[in-house]
Design a protein around this motif. Structure first.
Motif, PDB file in Angstrom:
ATOM      1  N   LYS A  67      14.845 -41.692   2.442  1.00 36.22           N
ATOM      2  CA  LYS A  67      14.023 -41.857   3.641  1.00 36.22           C
ATOM      3  C   LYS A  67      13.024 -40.708   3.758  1.00 36.22           C
ATOM      4  CE  LYS A  67      17.430 -44.280   6.517  1.00 36.22           C
ATOM      5  NZ  LYS A  67      18.210 -44.193   7.788  1.00 36.22           N
ATOM      6  N   THR A  68      11.865 -41.018   4.312  1.00 38.13           N
ATOM      7  CA  THR A  68      10.857 -39.996   4.596  1.00 38.13           C
ATOM      8  C   THR A  68      10.496 -40.061   6.068  1.00 38.13           C
ATOM      9  OG1 THR A  68       9.904 -40.116   2.363  1.00 38.13           O
ATOM     10  CG2 THR A  68       8.531 -39.152   4.097  1.00 38.13           C
ATOM     11  N   SER A  69      10.638 -38.947   6.764  1.00 37.71           N
ATOM     12  CA  SER A  69      10.221 -38.870   8.159  1.00 37.71           C
ATOM     13  C   SER A  69       8.960 -38.027   8.245  1.00 37.71           C
ATOM     14  CB  SER A  69      11.325 -38.246   9.028  1.00 37.71           C
ATOM     15  OG  SER A  69      11.607 -36.931   8.601  1.00 37.71           O
ATOM     16  N   VAL A  70       7.971 -38.520   8.977  1.00 41.31           N
ATOM     17  CA  VAL A  70       6.695 -37.824   9.126  1.00 41.31           C
ATOM     18  C   VAL A  70       6.563 -37.360  10.574  1.00 41.31           C
ATOM     19  CG1 VAL A  70       4.186 -38.010   8.949  1.00 41.31           C
ATOM     20  CG2 VAL A  70       5.650 -39.226   7.314  1.00 41.31           C
ATOM     21  N   TRP A  71       6.326 -36.064  10.748  1.00 44.18           N
ATOM     22  CA  TRP A  71       6.227 -35.457  12.072  1.00 44.18           C
ATOM     23  C   TRP A  71       4.797 -34.956  12.257  1.00 44.18           C
ATOM     24  CZ3 TRP A  71      10.636 -36.483  14.575  1.00 44.18           C
ATOM     25  CH2 TRP A  71      11.744 -36.803  13.782  1.00 44.18           C
ATOM     26  N   PRO A 160      19.434 -35.339  -0.189  1.00 38.91           N
ATOM     27  CA  PRO A 160      18.006 -35.043  -0.299  1.00 38.91           C
ATOM     28  C   PRO A 160      17.130 -36.119   0.350  1.00 38.91           C
ATOM     29  CG  PRO A 160      18.801 -35.998  -2.350  1.00 38.91           C
ATOM     30  CD  PRO A 160      19.966 -35.970  -1.405  1.00 38.91           C
ATOM     31  N   ALA A 161      16.772 -35.911   1.596  1.00 39.51           N
ATOM     32  CA  ALA A 161      15.803 -36.765   2.275  1.00 39.51           C
ATOM     33  C   ALA A 161      14.488 -35.999   2.338  1.00 39.51           C
ATOM     34  CB  ALA A 161      16.300 -37.116   3.683  1.00 39.51           C
ATOM     35  N   GLY A 183      18.316 -28.342   0.826  1.00 37.68           N
ATOM     36  CA  GLY A 183      18.133 -29.437  -0.120  1.00 37.68           C
ATOM     37  C   GLY A 183      17.187 -30.522   0.308  1.00 37.68           C
ATOM     38  N   TYR A 184      16.578 -30.377   1.479  1.00 35.79           N
ATOM     39  CA  TYR A 184      15.590 -31.372   1.901  1.00 35.79           C
ATOM     40  C   TYR A 184      14.287 -31.136   1.146  1.00 35.79           C
ATOM     41  CZ  TYR A 184      18.619 -32.794   5.728  1.00 35.79           C
ATOM     42  OH  TYR A 184      19.681 -33.263   6.456  1.00 35.79           O
ATOM     43  N   ASN A 185      13.576 -32.211   0.882  1.00 34.10           N
ATOM     44  CA  ASN A 185      12.285 -32.125   0.227  1.00 34.10           C
ATOM     45  C   ASN A 185      11.223 -31.979   1.315  1.00 34.10           C
ATOM     46  OD1 ASN A 185      10.616 -32.182  -2.074  1.00 34.10           O
ATOM     47  ND2 ASN A 185      10.128 -34.323  -1.721  1.00 34.10           N
ATOM     48  N   VAL A 186      10.584 -30.824   1.384  1.00 33.75           N
ATOM     49  CA  VAL A 186       9.653 -30.517   2.469  1.00 33.75           C
ATOM     50  C   VAL A 186       8.217 -30.777   2.022  1.00 33.75           C
ATOM     51  CG1 VAL A 186       8.776 -28.723   3.998  1.00 33.75           C
ATOM     52  CG2 VAL A 186      11.219 -28.824   3.471  1.00 33.75           C
ATOM     53  N   LEU A 187       7.555 -31.669   2.721  1.00 33.60           N
ATOM     54  CA  LEU A 187       6.178 -32.042   2.426  1.00 33.60           C
ATOM     55  C   LEU A 187       5.290 -31.591   3.582  1.00 33.60           C
ATOM     56  CD1 LEU A 187       6.980 -35.714   1.337  1.00 33.60           C
ATOM     57  CD2 LEU A 187       6.987 -33.670  -0.099  1.00 33.60           C
ATOM     58  N   LEU A 188       4.083 -31.172   3.265  1.00 39.50           N
ATOM     59  CA  LEU A 188       3.178 -30.662   4.292  1.00 39.50           C
ATOM     60  C   LEU A 188       1.792 -31.268   4.133  1.00 39.50           C
ATOM     61  CD1 LEU A 188       2.509 -28.620   6.600  1.00 39.50           C
ATOM     62  CD2 LEU A 188       1.928 -26.975   4.795  1.00 39.50           C
ATOM     63  N   LEU A 198       3.799 -21.173   6.785  1.00 34.16           N
ATOM     64  CA  LEU A 198       4.070 -22.612   6.784  1.00 34.16           C
ATOM     65  C   LEU A 198       3.824 -23.195   5.399  1.00 34.16           C
ATOM     66  CD1 LEU A 198       4.736 -25.104   8.601  1.00 34.16           C
ATOM     67  CD2 LEU A 198       2.272 -25.408   8.846  1.00 34.16           C
ATOM     68  N   VAL A 199       2.723 -22.797   4.798  1.00 36.25           N
ATOM     69  CA  VAL A 199       2.369 -23.276   3.461  1.00 36.25           C
ATOM     70  C   VAL A 199       3.442 -22.904   2.440  1.00 36.25           C
ATOM     71  CG1 VAL A 199       0.714 -22.965   1.576  1.00 36.25           C
ATOM     72  CG2 VAL A 199      -0.114 -23.306   3.902  1.00 36.25           C
ATOM     73  N   ALA A 200       3.985 -21.692   2.576  1.00 32.48           N
ATOM     74  CA  ALA A 200       5.009 -21.218   1.641  1.00 32.48           C
ATOM     75  C   ALA A 200       6.310 -21.996   1.756  1.00 32.48           C
ATOM     76  CB  ALA A 200       5.273 -19.738   1.865  1.00 32.48           C
ATOM     77  N   ALA A 201       6.514 -22.691   2.866  1.00 34.81           N
ATOM     78  CA  ALA A 201       7.765 -23.407   3.096  1.00 34.81           C
ATOM     79  C   ALA A 201       7.785 -24.787   2.466  1.00 34.81           C
ATOM     80  CB  ALA A 201       8.022 -23.534   4.606  1.00 34.81           C
ATOM     81  N   ALA A 202       6.641 -25.261   1.983  1.00 34.78           N
ATOM     82  CA  ALA A 202       6.536 -26.653   1.525  1.00 34.78           C
ATOM     83  C   ALA A 202       6.713 -26.795   0.020  1.00 34.78           C
ATOM     84  CB  ALA A 202       5.188 -27.224   1.949  1.00 34.78           C
ATOM     85  N   ASP A 203       7.262 -27.943  -0.387  1.00 34.97           N
ATOM     86  CA  ASP A 203       7.367 -28.270  -1.801  1.00 34.97           C
ATOM     87  C   ASP A 203       6.070 -28.874  -2.317  1.00 34.97           C
ATOM     88  OD1 ASP A 203      10.239 -27.733  -2.529  1.00 34.97           O
ATOM     89  OD2 ASP A 203      10.550 -29.068  -0.823  1.00 34.97           O
ATOM     90  N   ARG A 204       5.452 -29.711  -1.493  1.00 33.52           N
ATOM     91  CA  ARG A 204       4.204 -30.369  -1.868  1.00 33.52           C
ATOM     92  C   ARG A 204       3.250 -30.352  -0.674  1.00 33.52           C
ATOM     93  NH1 ARG A 204       4.906 -32.966  -6.727  1.00 33.52           N
ATOM     94  NH2 ARG A 204       7.060 -33.362  -7.346  1.00 33.52           N
ATOM     95  N   ILE A 205       1.952 -30.278  -0.970  1.00 36.78           N
ATOM     96  CA  ILE A 205       0.967 -30.095   0.099  1.00 36.78           C
ATOM     97  C   ILE A 205      -0.254 -30.977  -0.128  1.00 36.78           C
ATOM     98  CG2 ILE A 205      -0.479 -28.402   1.302  1.00 36.78           C
ATOM     99  CD1 ILE A 205       1.383 -26.245   0.153  1.00 36.78           C
TER     100      ILE A 205
END
Length: 246
Positions: A67-71, A160-161, A183-188, A198-205
């Motif tokens: 699942k992917t949740s977008v905030w 891993p969501a 273990g969550y996949n963080v997208l920004l 904030l940028v440093a916290a993301a896996d993909r941007i």
């Protein structure tokens, strides 16, 4: 209020992180550690590295279909003038699809909905975007509501969501870093100017203007101006500078 919220988040993450650490320790004990009894130190290091890469690869594979949740923080990344509201959700899904994320998608938008044109509100609602009105004048109102709802979502959806944030506000940095550690996949998806923490916290941007315009869906810079951030299989990032899309 924000301090209390972050304290609660810290307690929540401490408990969840211990659970994840215990699970990974058990995996290690049943896998790599047992094989140390019969292998040389050199072979051990290779085996441990191979097992780690395999585990990371498997988790990434699970994330692709998870699942992917977008905030979406509307106050930080608003709907551009002239933008067709019907295409925003479609463009977000397209950007994810081009990176092979094909699991169920839910998009939650927060902000002063009354500032939007009624046609844009209807367009977003009709495409599955959940609009959450935050009255103006409440300090950090959208940030607090997003953080609370995001934590509640992770309680119901284990890693891993995928958690995608659309914002450039550094107030989200702590929570995203902790989610990533668990273990969550963080997208920004960020605006032109965004907090470096904030940028440093993301896996993909991605850049917000590129996603809204229906761009290529390519990952973009961790810097302020331009560049392309690519993630290797070893989860180490390297930078190749290219011009930003117009």
């Amino acid at each position: 209020m924000k301090f209390k919220l972050m304290m609660l988040a810290s307690i929540f993450f401490s408990k969840r992180f211990r659970q994840v650490t215990l699970r990974r320790t058990r995996i290690s004990e049943n896998g790599v550690v047992q094989q140390r009894l019969s292998l040389s130190d050199v072979g051990l290091k290779y085996l441990a590295m191979e097992a780690t890469c395999r585990e990371a690869s498997e988790e990434e594979g699970f994330a692709r279909t998870a699942k992917t949740s977008v905030w979406w923080d509307i106050e930080n990344c608003g709907v551009p003038k002239g933008c067709d509201g019907h295409k925003i959700a479609l463009n977000i899904k397209s950007a994810l699809g081009k990176m092979k994320y094909c699991g169920p998608l839910a998009i939650y938008a927060y902000g002063d909905i009354n500032q939007m044109r009624s046609s844009v509100q209807q367009a977003l609602s009709s495409t599955g975007v959940s609009l959450n009105h935050v009255p103006p004048g409440v300090k950090d109102g959208s940030d607090k509501k997003i953080l609370v709802d995001m934590l509640l979502w992770t309680m119901e959806n284990r890693a891993p969501a995928n958690v995608m944030l659309i914002s450039g506000d550094g107030d989200y940095s702590y929570v995203l870093h902790r989610l990533r550690m668990m273990g969550y996949n963080v997208l920004l998806v960020r605006p032109e100017s965004a907090s470096r923490f904030l940028v440093a916290a993301a896996d993909r941007i991605w850049l917000w203007r590129s996603v809204v315009a229906g761009g290529s869906g390519s990952e973009v810079s961790k810097g302020v101006n331009s560049g392309l951030v690519v993630e290797s299989k070893s989860s180490k990032r390297f930078r190749v500078h290219v011009p930003c899309p117009n």
